[in-house]
Design a protein around this motif. Structure first.
Motif, mmCIF file in Angstrom:
data_model
loop_
_atom_site.group_PDB
_atom_site.id
_atom_site.type_symbol
_atom_site.label_atom_id
_atom_site.label_comp_id
_atom_site.label_asym_id
_atom_site.label_seq_id
_atom_site.Cartn_x
_atom_site.Cartn_y
_atom_site.Cartn_z
ATOM 1 N N LEU A 169 -1.783 -0.266 2.048
ATOM 2 C CA LEU A 169 -0.845 -1.383 2.195
ATOM 3 C C LEU A 169 -1.574 -2.718 2.227
ATOM 4 C CD1 LEU A 169 1.528 0.270 4.828
ATOM 5 C CD2 LEU A 169 1.972 -0.086 2.385
ATOM 6 N N GLN A 170 -2.722 -2.753 2.891
ATOM 7 C CA GLN A 170 -3.491 -3.998 2.934
ATOM 8 C C GLN A 170 -3.991 -4.381 1.546
ATOM 9 O OE1 GLN A 170 -6.419 -2.989 5.941
ATOM 10 N NE2 GLN A 170 -5.272 -4.047 7.547
ATOM 11 N N THR A 171 -4.449 -3.401 0.780
ATOM 12 C CA THR A 171 -4.904 -3.678 -0.587
ATOM 13 C C THR A 171 -3.753 -4.176 -1.447
ATOM 14 O OG1 THR A 171 -6.642 -1.991 -0.431
ATOM 15 C CG2 THR A 171 -5.946 -2.657 -2.642
ATOM 16 N N THR A 172 -2.591 -3.560 -1.281
ATOM 17 C CA THR A 172 -1.406 -3.990 -2.039
ATOM 18 C C THR A 172 -1.078 -5.447 -1.722
ATOM 19 O OG1 THR A 172 -0.538 -1.733 -1.991
ATOM 20 C CG2 THR A 172 1.013 -3.485 -2.532
ATOM 21 N N LEU A 173 -1.160 -5.819 -0.459
ATOM 22 C CA LEU A 173 -0.862 -7.198 -0.063
ATOM 23 C C LEU A 173 -1.925 -8.172 -0.584
ATOM 24 C CD1 LEU A 173 0.355 -6.529 3.587
ATOM 25 C CD2 LEU A 173 1.742 -7.345 1.670
ATOM 26 N N PRO A 184 6.394 -11.677 -12.179
ATOM 27 C CA PRO A 184 7.071 -12.196 -10.995
ATOM 28 C C PRO A 184 7.871 -11.128 -10.252
ATOM 29 C CG PRO A 184 7.297 -13.726 -12.823
ATOM 30 C CD PRO A 184 6.669 -12.489 -13.385
ATOM 31 N N ASP A 185 7.711 -11.136 -8.925
ATOM 32 C CA ASP A 185 8.459 -10.238 -8.031
ATOM 33 C C ASP A 185 8.131 -8.761 -8.232
ATOM 34 O OD1 ASP A 185 9.840 -12.472 -6.951
ATOM 35 O OD2 ASP A 185 11.274 -12.405 -8.600
ATOM 36 N N SER A 186 7.001 -8.475 -8.837
ATOM 37 C CA SER A 186 6.641 -7.064 -9.005
ATOM 38 C C SER A 186 6.254 -6.422 -7.677
ATOM 39 C CB SER A 186 5.498 -6.926 -10.006
ATOM 40 O OG SER A 186 4.336 -7.616 -9.564
ATOM 41 N N ILE A 187 5.813 -7.230 -6.720
ATOM 42 C CA ILE A 187 5.512 -6.727 -5.379
ATOM 43 C C ILE A 187 6.330 -7.522 -4.377
ATOM 44 C CG2 ILE A 187 3.744 -6.438 -3.589
ATOM 45 C CD1 ILE A 187 1.689 -5.991 -5.744
ATOM 46 N N ASP A 188 7.178 -6.835 -3.641
ATOM 47 C CA ASP A 188 7.976 -7.455 -2.585
ATOM 48 C C ASP A 188 7.100 -7.528 -1.336
ATOM 49 O OD1 ASP A 188 9.703 -8.107 -0.521
ATOM 50 O OD2 ASP A 188 11.316 -6.810 -1.210
ATOM 51 N N VAL A 189 6.478 -8.684 -1.149
ATOM 52 C CA VAL A 189 5.486 -8.842 -0.086
ATOM 53 C C VAL A 189 6.087 -8.535 1.283
ATOM 54 C CG1 VAL A 189 3.986 -10.495 1.109
ATOM 55 C CG2 VAL A 189 4.089 -10.483 -1.386
ATOM 56 N N ALA A 190 7.271 -9.053 1.565
ATOM 57 C CA ALA A 190 7.881 -8.841 2.881
ATOM 58 C C ALA A 190 8.129 -7.365 3.152
ATOM 59 C CB ALA A 190 9.174 -9.639 2.992
ATOM 60 N N VAL A 192 6.499 -4.782 1.875
ATOM 61 C CA VAL A 192 5.210 -4.117 2.102
ATOM 62 C C VAL A 192 4.691 -4.454 3.493
ATOM 63 C CG1 VAL A 192 2.841 -3.837 1.288
ATOM 64 C CG2 VAL A 192 4.686 -4.125 -0.369
ATOM 65 N N GLN A 193 4.853 -5.711 3.912
ATOM 66 C CA GLN A 193 4.446 -6.095 5.260
ATOM 67 C C GLN A 193 5.241 -5.327 6.313
ATOM 68 O OE1 GLN A 193 5.112 -10.349 4.720
ATOM 69 N NE2 GLN A 193 2.919 -10.756 4.982
ATOM 70 N N MET A 194 6.547 -5.167 6.078
ATOM 71 C CA MET A 194 7.352 -4.389 7.016
ATOM 72 C C MET A 194 6.833 -2.967 7.138
ATOM 73 S SD MET A 194 9.754 -5.997 8.652
ATOM 74 C CE MET A 194 10.431 -4.476 9.314
ATOM 75 N N LEU A 195 6.476 -2.376 6.018
ATOM 76 C CA LEU A 195 5.947 -1.015 6.027
ATOM 77 C C LEU A 195 4.639 -0.962 6.816
ATOM 78 C CD1 LEU A 195 6.472 1.842 5.063
ATOM 79 C CD2 LEU A 195 5.400 1.263 2.886
ATOM 80 N N LEU A 196 3.783 -1.962 6.627
ATOM 81 C CA LEU A 196 2.524 -2.019 7.374
ATOM 82 C C LEU A 196 2.802 -2.152 8.871
ATOM 83 C CD1 LEU A 196 -0.565 -2.255 7.494
ATOM 84 C CD2 LEU A 196 -0.318 -4.714 7.055
ATOM 85 N N GLY A 197 3.758 -3.013 9.223
ATOM 86 C CA GLY A 197 4.104 -3.160 10.636
ATOM 87 C C GLY A 197 4.591 -1.860 11.238
ATOM 88 N N ARG A 198 5.379 -1.125 10.490
ATOM 89 C CA ARG A 198 5.887 0.155 10.984
ATOM 90 C C ARG A 198 4.759 1.171 11.182
ATOM 91 N NH1 ARG A 198 10.605 -0.603 13.487
ATOM 92 N NH2 ARG A 198 12.288 -1.266 12.106
ATOM 93 N N VAL A 199 3.764 1.134 10.296
ATOM 94 C CA VAL A 199 2.619 2.032 10.473
ATOM 95 C C VAL A 199 1.873 1.677 11.759
ATOM 96 C CG1 VAL A 199 0.433 2.832 9.518
ATOM 97 C CG2 VAL A 199 2.386 2.463 8.005
ATOM 98 N N VAL A 212 2.150 -8.902 12.294
ATOM 99 C CA VAL A 212 2.648 -8.751 10.922
ATOM 100 C C VAL A 212 4.090 -9.257 10.827
ATOM 101 C CG1 VAL A 212 3.274 -7.085 9.138
ATOM 102 C CG2 VAL A 212 1.116 -6.839 10.356
ATOM 103 N N TYR A 213 4.912 -8.878 11.802
ATOM 104 C CA TYR A 213 6.305 -9.322 11.778
ATOM 105 C C TYR A 213 6.417 -10.836 11.889
ATOM 106 C CZ TYR A 213 7.259 -4.359 12.546
ATOM 107 O OH TYR A 213 7.312 -2.992 12.410
ATOM 108 N N ASP A 214 5.531 -11.445 12.690
ATOM 109 C CA ASP A 214 5.547 -12.908 12.818
ATOM 110 C C ASP A 214 5.211 -13.587 11.492
ATOM 111 O OD1 ASP A 214 6.332 -13.032 15.461
ATOM 112 O OD2 ASP A 214 4.296 -13.064 16.258
ATOM 113 N N LYS A 215 4.316 -12.964 10.730
ATOM 114 C CA LYS A 215 3.981 -13.522 9.410
ATOM 115 C C LYS A 215 5.206 -13.522 8.495
ATOM 116 C CE LYS A 215 -0.969 -12.450 9.030
ATOM 117 N NZ LYS A 215 -1.983 -11.670 8.253
#
Length: 272
Positions: A169-173, A184-190, A192-199, A212-215
């Motif tokens: 997930l970090q590499t994806t971000l 454009p918009d090929s990666i939904d950053v928010a 992916v960040q949500m998924l990282l936060g959940r991990v 992560v959520y604050d970001k």
């Protein structure tokens, strides 16, 4: 448009049949919560065969032979492949459905959900390595495909490899800005960040999860998801004074279909 509708129908039918096959008719989510431990629907042994009469079995075998005859002439015929897969699932023969599903996924790379289904089928049959390879195949073409990221992360956590999930997930971000500049918009950053936060939450690394959520909130102040996630963390930690205003804000921001659920969770605080 018709082709897309047909593909979506097949995906829905496949999912329902696989659920029925694997959990004996109980329509539980196929993938379930990424962050709950072992999934109750998973099977690594032979799956139960549906109770079919001899006539039903014979009819299904006739259908299967018909699809196989078509595939002898047209090996990549999507309609025949889908039909054969559905028949095998109706028979409770997920293992026999795999070759057709493999062919369907390989011959239609523009439909990544076919490969998602393949990965899920392999996982439920105990072939974790095959599932990893299927998810990798999708992410090789589309590193931001959120369904593949979710599936890969869930499998890594199931195999007790949280650092690999976090690293992915970090590499994806890290590559998101470049990827989105090209497409454009090929990666939904928010997302992916949500998924990282959940991990991080799954690993009880709550400080990192909140960071992560604050970001996300800083760049997407209208997104209810990180607000709700923070409320849940504070509630779990007993910090009710911090959780309640976040629930209120999440209700305000959330789409209608989530509002009642968030309200109920918020009201539970007052009842405890």
């Amino acid at each position: 448009m018709k082709r897309t509708a047909s593909n979506n129908r097949f995906i829905l039918i496949f999912t329902i049949l696989l659920i029925i096959l694997l959990v004996g008719g109980s329509l539980l989510p196929l993938v379930g919560n990424v962050f709950q431990g072992d999934r109750t629907a998973r099977r690594t042994t032979a799956t139960p065969t549906p109770q079919l009469s001899p006539v039903q079995q014979e009819n299904l075998e006739d259908k299967a032979r018909g699809y196989e005859l078509v595939l002898q002439r047209e090996p990549e015929n999507a309609t025949a492949l889908q039909g054969l897969i559905e028949v095998r699932l109706e028979q409770g023969k997920l293992d026999l459905a795999l070759p057709a599903l493999e062919r369907l996924a390989e011959s239609h790379p523009q439909q990544p959900d076919y490969t998602i289904l393949l990965a899920q089928a392999k996982e439920y049959l105990g072939d974790a390595e095959g599932a990893f390879q299927a998810y990798d195949r999708i992410l090789g073409f589309n590193p931001g495909y959120i369904k593949a990221l979710q599936g890969m992360v869930a499998l890594q956590l199931q195999k007790n490899r949280p650092e690999r999930a976090i690293g992915l997930l970090q590499t994806t971000l890290q590559t998101a800005a470049q990827a989105n500049a090209v497409t454009p918009d090929s990666i939904d950053v928010a997302s992916v960040q949500m998924l990282l936060g959940r991990v991080y939450e799954h690993q009880e690394r709550y400080t990192e999860a909140i960071a992560v959520y604050d970001k996300i909130i800083e760049t997407n102040d209208g997104d209810f998801r990180p607000v709700w996630a923070k409320a849940e963390i504070f509630k779990q930690q007993g910090e009710i004074d911090k959780a309640k205003p976040l629930y209120t804000r999440a209700v305000t921001l959330a789409p209608p279909k989530y509002k009642d659920q968030i309200k109920q969770l918020s009201e539970q605080i007052d009842e405890e």
